[in-house]
Scaffold this active site. Structure first.
Site, PDB file in Angstrom:
ATOM      1  N   LYS A  89      37.252  41.617  27.625  1.00  0.00           N
ATOM      2  CA  LYS A  89      36.089  40.187  27.476  1.00  0.00           C
ATOM      3  C   LYS A  89      35.410  41.474  28.231  1.00  0.00           C
ATOM      4  CE  LYS A  89      37.363  35.482  26.745  1.00  0.00           C
ATOM      5  NZ  LYS A  89      37.554  34.367  27.965  1.00  0.00           N
ATOM      6  N   ASN A  96      32.414  37.102  25.013  1.00  0.00           N
ATOM      7  CA  ASN A  96      33.732  36.629  24.536  1.00  0.00           C
ATOM      8  C   ASN A  96      32.886  36.608  23.123  1.00  0.00           C
ATOM      9  OD1 ASN A  96      31.752  34.086  24.028  1.00  0.00           O
ATOM     10  ND2 ASN A  96      33.636  32.839  24.795  1.00  0.00           N
ATOM     11  N   ALA A 133      37.605  32.582  42.492  1.00  0.00           N
ATOM     12  CA  ALA A 133      36.150  33.638  42.224  1.00  0.00           C
ATOM     13  C   ALA A 133      36.368  34.540  41.302  1.00  0.00           C
ATOM     14  CB  ALA A 133      36.074  33.509  43.119  1.00  0.00           C
ATOM     15  N   GLY A 134      37.911  34.080  40.039  1.00  0.00           N
ATOM     16  CA  GLY A 134      37.724  35.430  39.049  1.00  0.00           C
ATOM     17  C   GLY A 134      36.825  35.166  37.874  1.00  0.00           C
ATOM     18  N   ALA A 160      39.179  34.181  50.205  1.00  0.00           N
ATOM     19  CA  ALA A 160      37.012  33.811  50.486  1.00  0.00           C
ATOM     20  C   ALA A 160      36.186  34.891  49.718  1.00  0.00           C
ATOM     21  CB  ALA A 160      37.325  33.005  51.567  1.00  0.00           C
ATOM     22  N   MET A 217      41.103  24.227  33.255  1.00  0.00           N
ATOM     23  CA  MET A 217      40.557  25.693  32.356  1.00  0.00           C
ATOM     24  C   MET A 217      42.038  25.602  31.134  1.00  0.00           C
ATOM     25  SD  MET A 217      37.340  27.174  33.927  1.00  0.00           S
ATOM     26  CE  MET A 217      36.979  28.402  32.557  1.00  0.00           C
ATOM     27  N   GLY A 223      42.196  22.257  29.157  1.00  0.00           N
ATOM     28  CA  GLY A 223      41.412  22.991  28.413  1.00  0.00           C
ATOM     29  C   GLY A 223      41.420  23.001  27.115  1.00  0.00           C
TER      30      GLY A 223
END
Ligand code: ATR
Length: 288
Positions: free
Chosen positions: A72, A93, A134-135, A160, A226, A249
């Site tokens: 991606k 995508n 947070a990826g 964090a 997801m 998901g």
């Protein structure tokens, strides 16, 4: 006299591995449903040879590609132009090839929003939303979620600093829709019950539960993972023990595909019957 074969426009999903992708089945159903002359296959590319495989696909008449793991970011780099949601996600995508060149889009976040709002019937406007992770997967959904104008969006991550970086990146977009955006470490979460909690961590792959305050889950909460599989994920099971409603998901997979189909063909297929078919298939063990 036999009918002449219809010339079909070629599309495919590219990734590594790719054998288990459900995208060919989904797009075959969309083509039947809409009558669009679409042929959709699988393209396995070596991890270091994404670009030559895409170029060859274009040279042999290919019109568009879905892009999955691990390409991606490569697709984002390759595109001549990007949609705003692909630029915000930093990942692509969906690729479309035409006279204007290579157009890169990202339909993952749209797919998530549509599954939550249309298939699961939960409005995001005015809602309190918690995003775990947070990826790449998390980053791809922030803008589409913000565009629905939730009241609160909190992003929590094991590391964090990565959540804080996302909060900084999307601060203006949040202000634009009047959403209170914040986040960081799970330990620093306010004890608030959320309407929607989305697990965008890779934890479900190896059965790990992301850290999160249990007080975030209430009986009115939709806990959305997801990931999907034949069995509920650990996150879904955890949410249910706390009284929340849980979803996987699979619907996001179908809805991101429907949006890609729209990007290519300008026609929007109905995801619901395809989701029902996939759900049935998933319930049947392999080889049964
Ligand atoms: P993806 O493209 O699937 O998002 P990624 O960019 O590598 O993959 O991001 C993986 C995300 O899952 C990250 O938010 C990661 O947390 P860190 O930033 O702290 O690494 C999260 N993650 C992976 N395994 C996890 C686990 N066992 N518990 C909690 N979070 C996890």
């Amino acid at each position: 006299m036999s009918k002449p074969a219809i010339a079909r426009d070629r599309y495919a999903v590219i990734g590594n591995p790719i054998a288990h992708s459900k995208s060919p089945l989904i797009h075959a159903r969309f083509a039947e449903q809409t009558g669009e002359p679409v042929e959709y296959g699988r393209l396995l590319a070596p991890v270091d040879a994404f670009v030559p495989h895409v170029r060859e696909f274009i040279e042999t008449g290919g019109r568009g590609l879905n892009v999955t793991v691990p390409f991606k970011l490569d697709a984002h780099a390759l595109a001549d132009t990007l949609s705003s949601r692909a630029a915000a996600a930093g990942a692509v995508n969906t690729l479309r090839f035409d006279a204007a060149g290579i157009y890169g889009d990202n339909t993952d976040g749209f797919g998530l929003v549509r599954d939550i709002e249309v298939n699961l019937g939960v409005a995001l406007a005015g809602a309190r939303v918690l995003l775990l992770g947070a990826g790449g997967a998390a980053r791809g959904v922030v803008l589409p979620v913000l565009e629905r104008a939730p009241a609160v969006l909190t992003i929590v991550n094991r590391t964090a600093a990565k959540a804080e970086a996302l909060v900084a990146q999307f601060a203006q977009a949040a202000r634009d829709v009047g959403c209170r955006l914040g986040g960081g470490a799970a330990q620093a979460m306010e004890p608030v019950v959320y309407d929607v909690i989305v697990n965008a961590t890779a934890g479900s792959l190896d059965g790990a539960l992301p850290e999160c305050d249990n007080r975030a889950f209430g009986t009115q909460t939709l806990a959305y993972d997801m990931m999907y599989g034949a069995q509920p994920t650990v996150f879904m099971q955890h949410a249910r023990t706390l009284g929340a409603r849980a979803a996987d998901g699979l619907g996001m997979l179908v809805e991101q595909a429907a949006e890609s189909f729209y990007v290519w063909r300008g026609v929007r297929p109905d995801g619901a019957p395809v989701l029902a078919e996939l759900r049935k298939q998933l319930a049947v063990p392999d080889g049964a």
